[in-house]
Design a protein around this motif. Sequence first.
Motif, PDB file in Angstrom:
ATOM      1  N   THR A   1       0.831  -1.061  -0.003  1.00  0.00           N
ATOM      2  CA  THR A   1      -0.036  -0.014   0.003  1.00  0.00           C
ATOM      3  C   THR A   1       1.025   1.246  -0.198  1.00  0.00           C
ATOM      4  N   ASP A   2       1.677   1.248   0.570  1.00  0.00           N
ATOM      5  CA  ASP A   2       2.775   2.261   0.854  1.00  0.00           C
ATOM      6  C   ASP A   2       3.283   2.793  -0.540  1.00  0.00           C
TER       7      ASP A   2
ATOM      8  N   VAL B   1       2.497   1.849  -3.443  1.00  0.00           N
ATOM      9  CA  VAL B   1       1.529   2.277  -4.400  1.00  0.00           C
ATOM     10  C   VAL B   1       1.159   3.889  -4.268  1.00  0.00           C
ATOM     11  N   ILE B   2       1.027   4.238  -2.798  1.00  0.00           N
ATOM     12  CA  ILE B   2       0.603   5.606  -2.736  1.00  0.00           C
ATOM     13  C   ILE B   2       1.950   6.544  -2.981  1.00  0.00           C
TER      14      ILE B   2
ATOM     15  N   ASP C   1      -3.809   1.128  -9.409  1.00  0.00           N
ATOM     16  CA  ASP C   1      -3.669   2.131  -8.379  1.00  0.00           C
ATOM     17  C   ASP C   1      -4.236   1.688  -6.865  1.00  0.00           C
ATOM     18  N   TYR C   2      -4.062   0.383  -6.779  1.00  0.00           N
ATOM     19  CA  TYR C   2      -4.553  -0.126  -5.487  1.00  0.00           C
ATOM     20  C   TYR C   2      -3.629  -1.350  -5.123  1.00  0.00           C
ATOM     21  N   TRP C   3      -3.428  -1.541  -3.858  1.00  0.00           N
ATOM     22  CA  TRP C   3      -2.788  -2.886  -3.414  1.00  0.00           C
ATOM     23  C   TRP C   3      -3.498  -3.860  -2.532  1.00  0.00           C
TER      24      TRP C   3
ATOM     25  N   ILE D   1      -5.855   4.454   0.460  1.00  0.00           N
ATOM     26  CA  ILE D   1      -5.425   4.761  -1.131  1.00  0.00           C
ATOM     27  C   ILE D   1      -6.281   5.887  -1.682  1.00  0.00           C
ATOM     28  N   TYR D   2      -7.688   5.512  -1.446  1.00  0.00           N
ATOM     29  CA  TYR D   2      -8.637   6.721  -1.628  1.00  0.00           C
ATOM     30  C   TYR D   2      -8.254   7.961  -0.962  1.00  0.00           C
TER      31      TYR D   2
ATOM     32  N   ALA E   1      -5.143   9.877  -2.629  1.00  0.00           N
ATOM     33  CA  ALA E   1      -5.312  10.365  -3.649  1.00  0.00           C
ATOM     34  C   ALA E   1      -5.966  11.586  -3.377  1.00  0.00           C
TER      35      ALA E   1
END
Length: 426
Positions: A100-101, A103-104, A131-133, A145-146, A149
Motif C-alpha cells: 500500500t505504501d 503504491v501511494i 492504483d491499489y494494493w 489509497i482513496y 489520492a
Amino acid sequence: VELNCFCWTTSIPNLPEFWHITDLHLDPSYHLAPDPTKVCYSSKGVPATNPGLYGDFLCDSPYRLIESAFTNMASLTQPEDFIIWTGDSPPHVPPDELSTDIVIQVISNMTQTIRQHFPNMTVYPAVGNHDYWPQDQMPDSTNAIYKAAAQFWKPWLQADALLTLSQGGFYSQLAKPGLRVVSVNTILYYGPDKVTRNMTDPAGQFEWLEKTLERAAQNLEKVYIIAHVPVGYLPFVRNTTAIRKSHNERLVTIFRKYSHVIAGHFYGHTHRDSIMVLQDKQGKPVNSLFVSPAVTPIKDAEQSYSNNPSFRMYLYNNKDYTMLDIWQYYLNLTEANEKQRSDWRLEYVMTEAFGLIDLQPQSLLQLGLSFMLPQTKTFHKYFNHFMVSYNNSITCDGGCKVSQVCSVLYLDQLSYSKCAKGAWEH
C-alpha cells in the motif's frame, strides 16, 4: 541532454482542446543492466529484447520516458487546456514487490511530476486497477489509497469531489460553465475484483451516477465521462467485456438513458488506441467513446504486438462540447533508443486519417460500418493506429477483425453477440 523535435505538417487549429494521458506504469527498477533479465522487475524475469534510455517493449515506463512525454506535451500546451488522466501509475509486478505504501508513493510521484510540468492546469484523474494494493482489489468504501489520492489531488479538485473520491474513488466536477467531468471508478465492476464480486451496486456508484447525470440534465450541463476500464467489449478477444457482463449491461443502460447529456467518454486500461460508438436500442448512434493508448510500451512475452508510447489531444466545440478531432502523438521507441533522444511526433489527426467531418456518433458509426467492407484499407489503417504504429506489417483478418469491429459498434450483449457470429464477413 534532452533533444526534442516536433514533426508535423499542419499547425494546431485555434479550437479549445484538452489532453489525455493514461497508463503511465512507472517502473522505478528500470535500468540498463548487463543481464537482460535484470533490466526491469516488470518483465518478470523475461529477458528485455532491446532496452535503451526510453525503455523496452517487455518493460514498463522508465521515469525518463514519462518525463519526456510531459516535456513534449508542455511545449504544445495552451493555458486554457485541462488534462484527463485515466489511471494506472504503478508497474506490472508481482504483488509481493509492492505494498500500500509503495503504491501511494508512486501515485504521489506521478502527481508531482504532472504538477511540475503543468503548474497552472487542472487535471481530472480517474483511478486504475493498478492504483491499489493488491492490484484490482478495489474496495467499496474508504481506505488509505482513496484518502491519499484525495490529498494529492487537492490542488485540482473541489471539496465535494474530494469527499466522494475519498469514500468510493469517484467524483464529479464542473470543468467550465456548462461542462462537467464525471470520473467513474470502473474498477468496482472489474472481473478480478473479488471484493465487489457479488454486489449489485458497489459503493452506491450506479445510484450516484444516475443522480449526477440527472442533475446535469436539469442544469443543462454537458458531461465528459472519464474512467480507467472501459465499458463495452474488449477489441482483442472474443465475447469478453472489459468489466463484468452484468455491470456492463447496467452501465450501458444508464449511458443510453443520459446520452443526450453525455458529450464524450474517455478511457484507458487496454494500452491500445480504439473507438466505440454507443447505439440506442433502435440502432441510432448516441455517444462517441474513445480509448487512449498508453504511455507504457509493455507487452507480455507471448503477445505478437505492443504499442509505442503515446499521449493525445482532443479538440472540441466550445458551444455544445461535442468532439471534433483527435491529435494523436507517439514516440517510436526503437528509434528513440537508437538515437538516444525522444522525437515525439504527430501520429495522425483523426478527421484527416479517415476523411471524417467530426467525431460525433454518426461519423464514428459510418467509420465503424466501413470497417466491415471486404479489403478495406481503412480498417488496416485503424489497426495500425490501434498498435500506435508498432509494426505496419502485422495484419488483423478473420476472427481478429470480427472481434475488433464488433467491439467498435456494439456495447451490449444482445447486439454484440449477433455481430460476433460474423455473418457480415466476406
